[in-house]
Design a protein around this motif. Structure first.
Motif, mmCIF file in Angstrom:
data_model
loop_
_atom_site.group_PDB
_atom_site.id
_atom_site.type_symbol
_atom_site.label_atom_id
_atom_site.label_comp_id
_atom_site.label_asym_id
_atom_site.label_seq_id
_atom_site.Cartn_x
_atom_site.Cartn_y
_atom_site.Cartn_z
ATOM 1 N N SER A 131 13.323 -9.709 -11.776
ATOM 2 C CA SER A 131 14.462 -9.302 -12.123
ATOM 3 C C SER A 131 14.845 -9.965 -13.559
ATOM 4 O O SER A 131 14.186 -11.077 -13.758
ATOM 5 C CB SER A 131 15.373 -9.853 -10.990
ATOM 6 O OG SER A 131 15.234 -9.215 -9.856
ATOM 7 N N ARG A 132 15.652 -9.372 -14.133
ATOM 8 C CA ARG A 132 16.334 -10.109 -15.213
ATOM 9 C C ARG A 132 16.807 -11.322 -15.056
ATOM 10 O O ARG A 132 17.778 -11.450 -13.963
ATOM 11 C CB ARG A 132 17.297 -9.013 -16.197
ATOM 12 C CG ARG A 132 17.632 -9.438 -17.396
ATOM 13 C CD ARG A 132 18.521 -8.429 -18.069
ATOM 14 N NE ARG A 132 18.771 -8.534 -19.458
ATOM 15 C CZ ARG A 132 19.658 -9.426 -19.832
ATOM 16 N NH1 ARG A 132 20.481 -10.310 -19.184
ATOM 17 N NH2 ARG A 132 19.861 -9.803 -20.898
ATOM 18 N N ALA A 181 9.311 -5.037 -10.942
ATOM 19 C CA ALA A 181 8.766 -5.704 -9.825
ATOM 20 C C ALA A 181 7.145 -5.255 -9.592
ATOM 21 O O ALA A 181 6.501 -5.941 -8.854
ATOM 22 C CB ALA A 181 9.638 -5.187 -8.369
ATOM 23 N N PHE A 227 12.570 -11.590 -18.414
ATOM 24 C CA PHE A 227 12.537 -11.334 -17.066
ATOM 25 C C PHE A 227 11.798 -12.664 -16.338
ATOM 26 O O PHE A 227 11.213 -13.279 -16.967
ATOM 27 C CB PHE A 227 11.454 -10.211 -16.716
ATOM 28 C CG PHE A 227 12.455 -8.887 -17.004
ATOM 29 C CD1 PHE A 227 12.976 -8.021 -16.013
ATOM 30 C CD2 PHE A 227 12.533 -8.424 -18.236
ATOM 31 C CE1 PHE A 227 13.747 -7.067 -16.255
ATOM 32 C CE2 PHE A 227 12.944 -7.324 -18.402
ATOM 33 C CZ PHE A 227 13.792 -6.543 -17.324
ATOM 34 N N ARG A 255 14.463 -3.744 -12.815
ATOM 35 C CA ARG A 255 13.590 -4.976 -12.216
ATOM 36 C C ARG A 255 12.249 -4.458 -12.649
ATOM 37 O O ARG A 255 11.856 -3.311 -12.963
ATOM 38 C CB ARG A 255 13.664 -5.156 -10.895
ATOM 39 C CG ARG A 255 14.897 -5.540 -10.188
ATOM 40 C CD ARG A 255 14.922 -5.868 -8.766
ATOM 41 N NE ARG A 255 13.985 -7.236 -8.509
ATOM 42 C CZ ARG A 255 12.879 -7.278 -7.721
ATOM 43 N NH1 ARG A 255 12.699 -5.947 -6.785
ATOM 44 N NH2 ARG A 255 12.155 -8.292 -7.623
#
Length: 526
Positions: A425-426, A398, A499, A396
């Motif tokens: 996240s993808r 993030a 993403f 991720r």
């Protein structure tokens, strides 16, 4: 001495530099790439493209070329851990589809070699408008608040010129003069040792007769990690009848610097457990095994990719793949920034997003090295294994250019087979009810994926795109919502690198789209 102006200067013409040039061209930016060598690599190096890399190469328009350059034109390969080449096989690594990633990606593996891949990337980069100046070295550079000034030299003639660039990408290898000039230190396990590589020609049809698919004819790649009498690796090459052997790291490593062909041939016979093998040595050389990551991936207007940013041991195969993906992930940010469509925070996220995953991959491939090449390195600190599917599809971003939701603790990894759809996240691969997949929608611009029952999202996207001067593609579909954590009236904003940037559970969130984009692009409202 003449001076020119370019939007982006790329120093280094390996996988990462060429990938950056290709994807910048895809996003409408024409960079200048300089490489001191006269052309792309002619040395047999890394091989293989993971499915997530093939997704990026599909976006870049070269996936089919990469597949065609793979042995036999497919991603089919055989990898195993064995005592000797004659057996027994202790564990198949990729022998029966264990590494299939079809459940998380529409792409298959490819097995093109680095020397072929670089040529394909260079051709495509030129097609997209990049200027590639081989035989040209970066002598020095300085940067200020507005850009980078670089001194370049023609290797053949010694003629020098200066170039002014908005940004520079350092793709100049493990020892990266650019990184050193920036004063960026490195961390990690450092130099682990060295291995000795021998290429040889031989008739291996007997030892390999049990492997189907044309291994001995060069139509299927095969690699064995051998444990006896010392750790080593045997593998096939693109040239039928030519093979490679790598002598692993041992406590009493010989000094290979002046070894003769006779000594190299004896080393191969011993390493394969085939004392009577007739062979001809085609080449040999030493390779250092290093595990290190730069402390920073960006300094001002200079950004590190590839081996300039991190060097990882080979076992695991993510070194070359990560180099290609560095260019993919950086290019869209550079393109938006040089066009004035993003603030400095977008490029600042390059470090926040790429360095943590580089640290993770470095430790995973160190653990692989301990198991397959250097058991003497085992000091009890090797990381617990993370499945490759999770490494490449579950990590991720993030801490970067996303709008995190309340309660998100910023985990680096999640299980891609049980996706959350959280920002950072993808974007999960999902087959859509009307045909096609979510993954096929991404890669060229921001995408707003809205539920089939959603209303108001087209208008919200059109308004935000107009006010920000960017492109937003809107797609309404059904069948994807559960995996992305929204209702049939909700929407998910996906970045050009696939993403998730932001999501709204239902269409009551349409007013938040522009604010989300401003956060991602670092363009606060005035």
């Amino acid at each position: 001495m003449s001076e020119a102006s370019v939007p982006v200067l790329i120093a280094g013409g390996g996988l990462s530099g060429l990938s950056t040039a290709l994807f910048l061209g895809l996003h409408g930016v024409r960079p200048l790439l300089v490489e001191k060598h006269p052309g792309t690599s002619v040395v047999m190096k890394a091989r293989g493209q993971y499915p997530h890399t093939m997704e990026a190469l599909r976006i870049g328009g070269v996936a089919d070329r990469i597949t065609a350059a793979s042995p036999g034109g497919t991603g089919d390969f055989y990898m195993a851990l064995a005592e000797t080449l004659s057996g027994p096989v202790l564990r198949g690594i990729m022998t029966q589809g264990e590494m299939s990633m079809g459940h998380v990606s529409p792409e298959d593996w490819a097995m093109a070699s680095q020397e072929h891949t670089e040529v394909i990337l260079a051709e495509r980069a030129r097609e997209l408008g990049a200027e590639l100046a081989f035989g040209t070295e970066l002598v020095s550079f300085t940067q200020d608040a507005d850009g980078v000034t670089a001194l370049l030299r023609d290797v053949a003639t010694g003629a020098e010129r200066t170039v002014r660039a908005d940004h520079m990408v350092a793709a100049d290898g493990r020892k990266s003069p650019a990184r050193r000039a920036l004063g960026v230190d490195i961390h990690g396990r450092g130099r682990l040792g060295e291995v000795f590589r021998v290429f040889f020609d031989a008739d291996m049809s007997g030892p390999l007769k049990g492997l189907e698919g044309g291994v001995t004819e060069g139509q299927r790649f095969a690699l064995f990690h051998l444990l006896q009498p010392v750790p080593g690796v045997f593998y096939t090459t693109d040239i039928p009848g030519r093979y490679g052997y790598i002598h692993g790291m041992t406590k009493d490593q010989p000094d290979f610097r002046d070894w003769t062909e006779e000594q190299c041939a004896a080393l191969v016979r011993t390493g394969l457990g085939m004392p009577d093998l007739e062979l001809t040595v085609a080449g040999s050389g030493r390779t250092e095994i290093v595990c290190e990551v730069a402390d920073r991936f960006s300094v001002g207007r200079v950004h590190l990719v590839g081996d300039a940013a991190k060097v990882v041991p080979a076992p695991g195969g993510l070194g070359g793949n990560t180099a290609i993906m560095d260019g993919f992930y950086l290019a869209w940010k550079l393109a938006l920034t040089v066009r004035g469509q993003a603030g400095p925070g977008l490029l600042a996220s390059h470090d926040a997003e790429r360095r943590p995953v580089s640290d993770m991959i470095a430790e995973q491939q160190f653990a692989n090295t301990v198991e397959r090449l250097g058991p003497d390195l085992d000091d009890g600190t090797a990381a617990e294994p993370i499945h490759p599917v999770v490494q490449v599809f579950g990590y991720r971003c993030a801490q970067g250019a996303v709008v995190l939701e309340p309660g998100d603790e910023g985990e680096l990894l999640e299980d891609p087979t049980a996706p959350t759809g959280r920002p950072g996240s993808r974007a999960p691969y999902v087959q859509l009810d009307g045909g096609g997949s979510t993954t096929a929608l991404f890669g060229r611009s921001f995408v707003l994926l809205a539920g089939a029952d959603a209303t108001g999202w087209e208008a919200a996207a059109k308004s935000a795109a107009g006010r920000l001067g960017i492109e937003i593609a809107v797609h309404r579909a059904s069948g994807w919502e559960k995996s992305y954590g929204v209702t049939p009236t909700g929407a998910t904003l996906v970045r050009p690198d696939r993403f998730i940037a932001w999501r709204a559970a239902d269409d009551s969130g349409t007013a938040g789209l522009e604010d989300a984009l401003r956060t991602v692009l670092d363009r606060p409202a005035t």
